[in-house]
Design an enzyme around this catalytic site. Structure first.
Site, PDB file in Angstrom:
ATOM      1  N   GLN A 568       0.821  -1.209   0.000  1.00  0.00           N
ATOM      2  CA  GLN A 568       0.000   0.000   0.000  1.00  0.00           C
ATOM      3  C   GLN A 568       0.858   1.263   0.000  1.00  0.00           C
ATOM      4  OE1 GLN A 568      -3.074   0.018   3.034  1.00  0.00           O
ATOM      5  NE2 GLN A 568      -3.218  -2.216   2.983  1.00  0.00           N
ATOM      6  N   CYS A 569       1.993   1.227   0.687  1.00  0.00           N
ATOM      7  CA  CYS A 569       2.875   2.392   0.749  1.00  0.00           C
ATOM      8  C   CYS A 569       3.838   2.389  -0.441  1.00  0.00           C
ATOM      9  CB  CYS A 569       3.681   2.386   2.053  1.00  0.00           C
ATOM     10  SG  CYS A 569       2.657   2.459   3.538  1.00  0.00           S
ATOM     11  N   THR A 570       4.295   3.575  -0.770  1.00  0.00           N
ATOM     12  CA  THR A 570       5.294   3.691  -1.831  1.00  0.00           C
ATOM     13  C   THR A 570       6.664   3.442  -1.211  1.00  0.00           C
ATOM     14  OG1 THR A 570       3.915   5.348  -2.910  1.00  0.00           O
ATOM     15  CG2 THR A 570       6.190   5.172  -3.659  1.00  0.00           C
TER      16      THR A 570
END
Length: 710
Positions: A568-570
Site C-alpha cells: 500500500q505504501c510507496t
C-alpha cells in the site's frame, strides 16, 4: 594656503562622492539582465548643486537614474530631466569589472588621464563653451559582488594641473569684496539665473558688472559680448564647497579652460553658494587667481598632467559598501534566487526565457515525496505560481523523505499536506505564490454511493477548473487510478502534463502527448515564447505521443485493496524521488523552450536524429526510465493508442458529449472504459487465439501459414 611674494598658492577642496542605494540596485539589475560579462565602459550622469549650508559641503551624487534607462543601449546616457536647480548634471564614465581581481588590477591612473584628455579636447574644440558641465567629468570604477550584495568602488574627478600652480590674491566673501550696491545686484542676477529652468543647472557662467554697478549673468559663449573698458568680469561657478578660505574642485578645470581658451592670466572668480535656495553673498567667495603656464601648454596636442583620485579617509584606497543588511529580506531572497538563472544567460544559456518561467502556473497533484521535490525544483527554475493538491495529512514517517515537512507538522494528528507544504514554501522563499488544495481525486475502481455522488461530482468539477486555470500539470500521486481523471482532463484541454512514478529502485518520468481533438485549446498563448499555439500534429509531421495509460490493456482499478502494508505504501530507495522529480521539472523547462512545445517529437538519446537542430537545452525525450540497481537510465518513445482509456479520441469525445455522467460511470464501472475503447474485444480475441506447434522440422514446407505477432 602657502604664501608667495605675489600671493598664496590656490588650494581647492576635493569633490566628495555620495552614491544612493538605488544606483547600486540599478547597476545590479543592469549587470544581471543586460551586461552579463560585458565590461565595456558605460556613460553615467552625476549630480551636484551649489553649497547651501555654511558647515556642510555638497557631494557629487549618483542616483538610480544616473545609469542608462534604455538597457539595450548601455552606452547612452539616460534621459535626464533638465531644469532641476538641485541637480546640476555632470557626465561620467563607469568601468564595472567582472572580478575583484580585475578591479584591483585596473590602471586607474591611465583611466584618469584618459578622462582628463577628454576635458582637454572639449576645451580646445569649444564644446566646453557650449556645455560647461563637461569640465567636471568624472570617473567611477566598480566591482559588484552580487552574491554578497557588496560593492567596491573608486571615484576620480580629473583635474588638469597648472604648473606652476595658480596663486590667489585677496579672496574674501562677496559681500566684503564689492560695494553693497554691487553685491545686491550680483545676488539678484544670480537668483534670476538660478530661477530660470533653462539656466538653473548650468554650473559655469559669466557675471558682468557695468559702470552703474548693474550685474548680469551670461553663459560662457557670451564672453566676447562682456568685454568692455568700464565693466568688471567675474567667472562664476557653482561651488559645492562650504569652506571659508578654499574654493571647490570645479574651479581647477575652469581656470585651465579660461587660460587655454582666452589666454587670461588674471582671473576674478566667483564661488557661488546659497542659503535656503537664494544667493548668499556672505557665504559666496570672490578672489583673483594668477595663472601662468609653461610655453606650449595651450597646444591641443599637449595634454597636461592630471590628478583627482578620491581619497578614502585620507588614503588612496577604494571604498566598499554592503547592502545586504539594509535590503528588504523578500527582495534580497528574490535577487539571490534569480541569481543563478540570470547567470545562465551570460554564457551557458542566452536563450533562457525567465519571464516565461516566472509566469507559469503549475498544478502539482500529490504533495508527497515527489510533490515536495518537484515544488522545490520548480522554484529553483524561477516558477513562482505553484498549486499543490492532496487530501492526506503529514505522518510521523513523512518528514525524512518529504522535504517540505518537519516534525511540528505531524503533531496533533498532523496538518494537511497541502497547507503545510504552502507554509514551508513561503518560509523557503517569501516571493513564491503557493496555494494548497485539500481534496481527494475521484478514481476508477473506487465506486461512490448515491449520497456521495454529489460531493464527488463537485470534486471532479473543481479539478477540471484547476486544470483549466493552470499551464502545466504534474501527476505525482502514488496510485495508478488517481492519475486517470487528471490525464483525461489534460488531454481534453491540451495541457502540458508530466508524470513521475516510482518503484522500489526504478522510476518513470514522461510527458504526455498533445490532446487528440484539438491543437490550440488550453494553451496559454500569451505566455509562450514561441508560436506553439499555431502548431498542430500535422504541421509538426509527427504521430501523437502517448500518455501514462496508452500501453495498458486494462482499465485502471483499485490498486490498494487487499494489499499488505508494504504494497500500500510507496516503498522506494530514498535517492529515487529527487532524481525523478528533477527530471520531471527539466522536462517541463525543455518543453517550454522547444520550438514545437507540447507537439515536439520524442527523441531518444544518442539516436541518429538527436543531434539535428537540437534545442538550446538539449534533446527532449518522451519517456525516461531509470534504475538505481543498475545506475542506468534510458529514453523511450511510446505513441498514443487508439484504445487508451484516458487520452484516446473515443474517451475524450465521450467525455465532451456526456460530461460528469461519463465520469461517474467510469468511476463506478471500470470495465465500462474497456468496453468503450475496444479493449474488451481485444482481450477476447487474444484469449481465443491459439497456435499449433509442429515438432517436426520440414524444410520443404513453405511459409504460407507463418504468422507474425506484433
Amino acid at each position: 594656503m602657502s604664501q608667495n611674494d605675489n600671493g598664496s598658492v590656490l588650494q581647492f577642496a576635493p569633490f566628495q562622492s555620495l552614491v544612493d542605494e538605488g544606483f547600486w540596485h540599478r547597476l545590479s539589475s543592469l549587470k544581471l539582465n543586460t551586461l552579463g560579462i560585458d565590461d565595456s565602459p558605460i556613460s553615467i550622469t552625476g549630480f551636484y548643486a551649489p553649497c547651501s549650508h555654511p558647515n556642510v559641503s555638497n557631494h557629487l551624487t549618483l542616483l538610480s537614474e544616473s545609469l542608462p534607462m534604455d538597457q539595450d543601449d548601455k552606452l547612452s546616457v539616460s534621459a535626464i530631466i533638465r531644469g532641476n536647480r538641485n541637480r546640476c548634471s555632470v557626465p561620467g564614465i563607469l568601468y564595472n569589472t567582472n572580478t575583484i581581481e580585475s578591479f584591483h588590477a585596473l590602471d586607474k591612473q591611465s583611466l584618469l588621464k584618459a578622462e582628463a584628455k577628454k576635458i582637454w579636447e572639449d576645451i580646445h574644440s569649444g564644446k566646453a563653451e557650449e556645455d560647461s558641465a563637461v569640465l567636471s567629468r568624472f570617473l567611477l570604477i566598480s566591482f559588484a559582488d552580487l552574491k554578497k550584495w557588496s560593492f567596491h568602488y573608486w571615484f576620480a574627478f580629473p583635474a588638469l594641473m597648472l604648473d606652476p600652480p595658480a596663486l590667489v590674491v585677496g579672496m574674501k566673501p562677496t559681500s566684503q569684496y564689492f560695494s553693497l550696491e554691487e553685491a545686491e545686484s550680483i545676488s539678484a542676477a544670480c537668483n534670476e539665473w538660478r530661477n530660470s529652468s533653462s539656466t538653473t543647472d548650468i554650473p559655469f557662467f559669466l557675471v558682468c558688472i557695468d559702470s552703474n554697478s548693474h550685474a548680469t549673468v551670461r553663459p560662457l559663449k557670451d564672453w566676447e559680448v562682456c568685454q568692455g573698458e568700464d565693466s568688471k568680469l567675474l567667472f562664476g561657478f557653482y561651488d559645492p564647497c562650504h569652506l571659508p578660505n578654499n574654493p571647490g574642485w570645479p574651479l581647477r578645470n575652469f581656470l585651465a579652460f579660461i587660460y587655454a581658451r582666452w589666454d587670461i592670466k588674471k582671473v576674478q572668480f566667483l564661488c557661488y553658494r546659497e542659503s535656503r535656495g537664494f544667493a548668499d553673498m556672505g557665504l559666496s567667495l570672490v578672489g583673483e587667481a594668477l595663472v601662468s603656464a609653461p610655453q606650449g601648454w595651450r597646444d591641443p596636442q599637449s595634454v597636461p598632467s592630471a590628478v583627482g583620485l578620491e581619497l578614502n579617509r585620507g588614503k588612496k584606497i577604494p571604498r566598499c559598501i554592503s547592502l545586504a543588511k539594509s535590503m528588504d529580506p523578500t527582495r534580497l531572497a528574490i535577487s539571490a534566487a534569480d541569481l543563478n538563472l540570470k547567470l545562465m544567460r551570460w554564457r551557458a544559456l542566452p536563450s533562457l526565457n525567465l519571464n516565461l518561467l516566472s509566469s507559469m502556473k503549475c498544478l502539482l497533484l500529490g504533495a508527497g515525496t515527489l510533490g515536495c521535490q518537484v515544488a522545490r525544483m520548480l522554484m529553483a527554475w524561477g516558477v513562482r505560481k505553484i498549486t499543490l493538491l492532496d487530501s492526506g495529512k503529514v505522518a510521523v514517517s513523512n518528514p525524512l523523505r518529504q522535504s517540505l515537512y518537519t516534525l511540528d507538522d505531524c503533531l496533533n494528528g498532523g496538518d494537511f499536506k497541502a497547507t503545510a507544504a504552502v507554509k514551508s514554501l513561503k518560509r523557503i522563499f517569501p516571493a513564491v505564490e503557493p496555494e494548497g488544495i485539500v481534496m481527494a481525486i475521484p478514481m476508477p475502481g473506487h465506486p461512490v454511493s448515491v449520497h456521495e455522488e454529489e460531493n464527488v461530482l463537485g470534486d471532479c468539477r473543481r479539478l477540471e477548473d484547476l486544470i483549466n486555470s493552470h499551464d502545466a500539470v504534474f501527476l505525482l500521486t502514488d496510485t495508478r487510478e488517481s492519475r486517470w481523471l487528471p490525464t483525461l482532463l489534460c488531454a481534453n484541454t491540451n495541457k502540458i502534463t508530466i508524470t513521475a512514478a516510482l518503484g522500489f529502485d526504478s522510476f518513470l518520468v514522461m510527458r504526455h502527448g498533445a490532446g487528440p481533438l484539438c491543437s490550440t485549446h488550453g494553451l496559454n498563448v500569451a505566455a509562450l515564447s514561441t508560436d506553439v499555439a499555431h502548431l498542430s500534429l500535422e504541421e509538426t509531421g509527427g504521430q501523437r505521443l502517448g500518455c501514462y495509460f496508452c500501453n495498458d490493456v486494462v482499465a485502471p482499478i483499485d490498486s490498494t485493496a487487499n494489499r499488505t502494508l508494504d504494497q500500500q505504501c510507496t516503498v522506494t530507495r530514498p535517492g529515487l524521488a529527487p532524481i525523478a522529480s528533477a527530471l520531471a521539472v527539466e522536462l517541463l523547462v525543455g518543453i517550454l523552450h522547444h520550438p514545437q512545445g507540447i507537439y515536439a517529437e520524442g527523441v531518444i538519446a544518442n539516436s541518429s536524429n538527436s543531434g539535428n537542430d537540437e534545442p538550446s537545452l538539449g534533446i527532449l525525450p518522451h519517456q525516461i526510465r531509470g534504475s538505481l540497481s543498475q545506475f542506468s537510465q534510458m529514453t523511450l518513445v511510446g505513441h498514443s493508442s487508439n484504445s487508451c482509456t484516458a487520452c484516446s479520441s473515443t474517451v475524450v469525445s465521450e467525455y465532451r458529449k456526456r460530461g460528469m455522467e461519463f465520469i461517474i460511470q467510469a468511476i463506478n464501472h471500470p470495465t465500462y472504459l474497456e468496453d468503450l475503447t475496444g479493449l474488451t474485444e481485444l482481450m477476447k480475441s487474444a484469449s481465443s487465439f491459439s497456435l499449433d506447434w509442429d515438432n517436426e522440422i520440414d524444410d520443404g514446407d513453405d511459409d504460407d501459414d507463418a504468422i507474425e505477432v506484433i
